[in-house]
Scaffold this active site. Structure first.
Site, PDB file in Angstrom:
ATOM      1  N   HIS A   1      58.785  64.143  -5.009  1.00 22.30           N
ATOM      2  CA  HIS A   1      57.729  63.890  -5.817  1.00 22.30           C
ATOM      3  C   HIS A   1      57.806  64.052  -7.293  1.00 22.30           C
ATOM      4  O   HIS A   1      57.546  65.024  -7.990  1.00 22.30           O
ATOM      5  CB  HIS A   1      56.556  65.156  -5.545  1.00 22.30           C
ATOM      6  CG  HIS A   1      55.850  64.605  -4.285  1.00 22.30           C
ATOM      7  ND1 HIS A   1      54.719  64.169  -4.310  1.00 22.30           N
ATOM      8  CD2 HIS A   1      56.084  64.929  -2.935  1.00 22.30           C
ATOM      9  CE1 HIS A   1      54.140  63.939  -3.145  1.00 22.30           C
ATOM     10  NE2 HIS A   1      55.051  64.504  -2.190  1.00 22.30           N
TER      11      HIS A   1
ATOM     12  N   SER B   1      50.785  59.601   4.765  1.00 23.34           N
ATOM     13  CA  SER B   1      50.935  58.098   5.097  1.00 23.34           C
ATOM     14  C   SER B   1      49.634  57.788   6.223  1.00 23.34           C
ATOM     15  O   SER B   1      49.111  56.751   6.115  1.00 23.34           O
ATOM     16  CB  SER B   1      52.436  57.506   5.234  1.00 23.34           C
ATOM     17  OG  SER B   1      52.836  58.252   6.294  1.00 23.34           O
TER      18      SER B   1
ATOM     19  N   ARG C   1      57.171  68.047   2.748  1.00 25.20           N
ATOM     20  CA  ARG C   1      57.143  67.807   4.380  1.00 25.20           C
ATOM     21  C   ARG C   1      57.465  66.120   4.242  1.00 25.20           C
ATOM     22  O   ARG C   1      56.840  65.211   4.553  1.00 25.20           O
ATOM     23  CB  ARG C   1      55.686  67.697   4.958  1.00 25.20           C
ATOM     24  CG  ARG C   1      55.645  67.683   6.368  1.00 25.20           C
ATOM     25  CD  ARG C   1      54.464  68.070   7.129  1.00 25.20           C
ATOM     26  NE  ARG C   1      54.360  68.160   8.382  1.00 25.20           N
ATOM     27  CZ  ARG C   1      53.553  67.413   9.063  1.00 25.20           C
ATOM     28  NH1 ARG C   1      52.488  66.788   8.598  1.00 25.20           N
ATOM     29  NH2 ARG C   1      53.521  66.971  10.476  1.00 25.20           N
TER      30      ARG C   1
ATOM     31  N   CYS D   1      57.704  59.409  -1.674  1.00 26.25           N
ATOM     32  CA  CYS D   1      57.319  60.232  -0.413  1.00 26.25           C
ATOM     33  C   CYS D   1      56.628  59.363   0.651  1.00 26.25           C
ATOM     34  O   CYS D   1      57.110  58.542   1.183  1.00 26.25           O
ATOM     35  CB  CYS D   1      56.626  61.574  -0.709  1.00 26.25           C
ATOM     36  SG  CYS D   1      56.897  62.681   0.438  1.00 26.25           S
TER      37      CYS D   1
ATOM     38  N   GLU E   1      56.533  63.193  -9.701  1.00 24.53           N
ATOM     39  CA  GLU E   1      55.131  63.366 -10.522  1.00 24.53           C
ATOM     40  C   GLU E   1      54.631  64.735 -10.656  1.00 24.53           C
ATOM     41  O   GLU E   1      53.732  65.241 -11.479  1.00 24.53           O
ATOM     42  CB  GLU E   1      53.965  62.342  -9.917  1.00 24.53           C
ATOM     43  CG  GLU E   1      53.138  62.879  -8.957  1.00 24.53           C
ATOM     44  CD  GLU E   1      54.234  62.749  -7.419  1.00 24.53           C
ATOM     45  OE1 GLU E   1      55.329  62.432  -7.510  1.00 24.53           O
ATOM     46  OE2 GLU E   1      53.618  63.266  -6.651  1.00 24.53           O
TER      47      GLU E   1
ATOM     48  N   GLY F   1      51.501  61.763  -0.332  1.00 19.70           N
ATOM     49  CA  GLY F   1      50.560  62.261   0.449  1.00 19.70           C
ATOM     50  C   GLY F   1      50.645  62.306   1.734  1.00 19.70           C
ATOM     51  O   GLY F   1      51.624  62.882   2.237  1.00 19.70           O
TER      52      GLY F   1
HETATM   53  N1  GLN Z   1      54.716  63.716   5.672  1.00 22.36           N
HETATM   54  C1  GLN Z   1      54.061  62.725   4.983  1.00 22.36           C
HETATM   55  C2  GLN Z   1      53.937  61.684   5.715  1.00 22.36           C
HETATM   56  O1  GLN Z   1      54.580  61.578   6.805  1.00 22.36           O
HETATM   57  C3  GLN Z   1      54.728  62.654   3.753  1.00 22.36           C
HETATM   58  C4  GLN Z   1      54.773  63.755   2.996  1.00 22.36           C
HETATM   59  C5  GLN Z   1      54.416  63.366   1.232  1.00 22.36           C
HETATM   60  O2  GLN Z   1      54.225  62.443   0.700  1.00 22.36           O
HETATM   61  N2  GLN Z   1      54.712  64.413   0.696  1.00 22.36           N
HETATM   62  O3  GLN Z   1      53.087  60.594   5.315  1.00 22.36           O
END
Ligand code: GLN
Length: 228
Positions: free
Chosen positions: A207, A56, A172, A88, A209, A54
């Site tokens: 990811h 962080s 990302r 992630c 999931e 997600g």
């Molecule tokens: N860019 C997000 C971060 O820095 C991580 C991206 C993700 O969990 N898909 O937390």
């Protein structure tokens, strides 16, 4: 019964719950998913843990009022043999817990190191990890979800082949600082390491999931059962 703690701070947590149900069905191993929102819910009865992907920074903020993250870090320190899957942003939280907390991974990680949101991509990843195979599950288990999320198609049936490449969804995504990795590489994208195992902690920059391939969730449930 394997009790799986799922950090509900933010991000792809409901998708992990669906993937866990599918993996549990493939392994014929009963699980209980314990949704974790508050520190008090993190106890010694959890057999394993998922830190979803997600954002962080949003997760760290969401954690402030209920101190969930610090409770999860204490749990990990108290139960070093119990498996943890960080995906992630979850991998970022394992590698960079906080200024005062030592890392849970012997690998550095850089946030957003593939570029911006529009540089997100999907690519085939090679996996090298001891993962149990399991029985075939019905398409219904793989397809349904009460939030109407649909796993990405990975062929006619959810994959049970641990040796085929894994469909990596990089959103990302962070990157492991390659020269800093002092634990076991378990997933690679070409020459680049995108998944590592450090003791019982598995960190992926993609990811799993979001696909219908539940290998990593099978690994988690199996390891948790073995560690009981
Ligand atoms: N860019 C997000 C971060 O820095 C991580 C991206 C993700 O969990 N898909 O937390």
């Amino acid at each position: 019964m394997v009790r799986v703690g799922l950090a509900m701070l933010q991000g792809a947590r409901h998708e992990h719950a669906e993937a866990l149900r599918a993996a549990s069905s493939q392994l014929h191993q009963e699980i209980e998913i314990v949704e974790l929102r508050r520190a008090i819910e993190v106890d010694e009865h959890l057999d394993c843990l998922i830190l979803p992907g997600g954002e962080s920074t949003a997760m760290r903020k969401a954690s402030q009022s209920e101190s969930l993250l610090s409770a999860l870090y204490s749990w990990m320190e108290q139960h070093p043999q119990r498996p943890v899957l960080g995906t992630c942003a979850g991998a970022i939280l394992l590698a960079n817990p906080s200024d005062t907390q030592s890392p849970f991974l012997r690998a550095g990680i850089s946030r957003n190191a593939w570029g911006r949101q529009r540089d997100s991509f999907e690519a085939e990843v090679e996996v090298s990890l001891d993962i149990p195979s399991g029985g075939q599950i019905s398409a219904k288990v793989a397809a349904r979800d009460r939030f109407n999320h649909q796993p990405l198609p990975v062929g006619d049936a959810p994959s049970l082949d641990n040796n085929s490449s894994f469909h990596g969804v990089f959103i990302r995504a962070p990157r492991f600082e390659q020269s800093s990795i002092e634990c076991t590489p378990v997933a690679t994208l070409g020459e680049e390491i995108v998944g590592v195992l450090d003791g019982s902690r598995l960190a992926l920059t993609f990811h799993p999931e979001l696909t219908g391939d539940y290998r990593f969730h099978r690994w988690l449930i199996h390891q948790a059962n073995a560690a009981q």
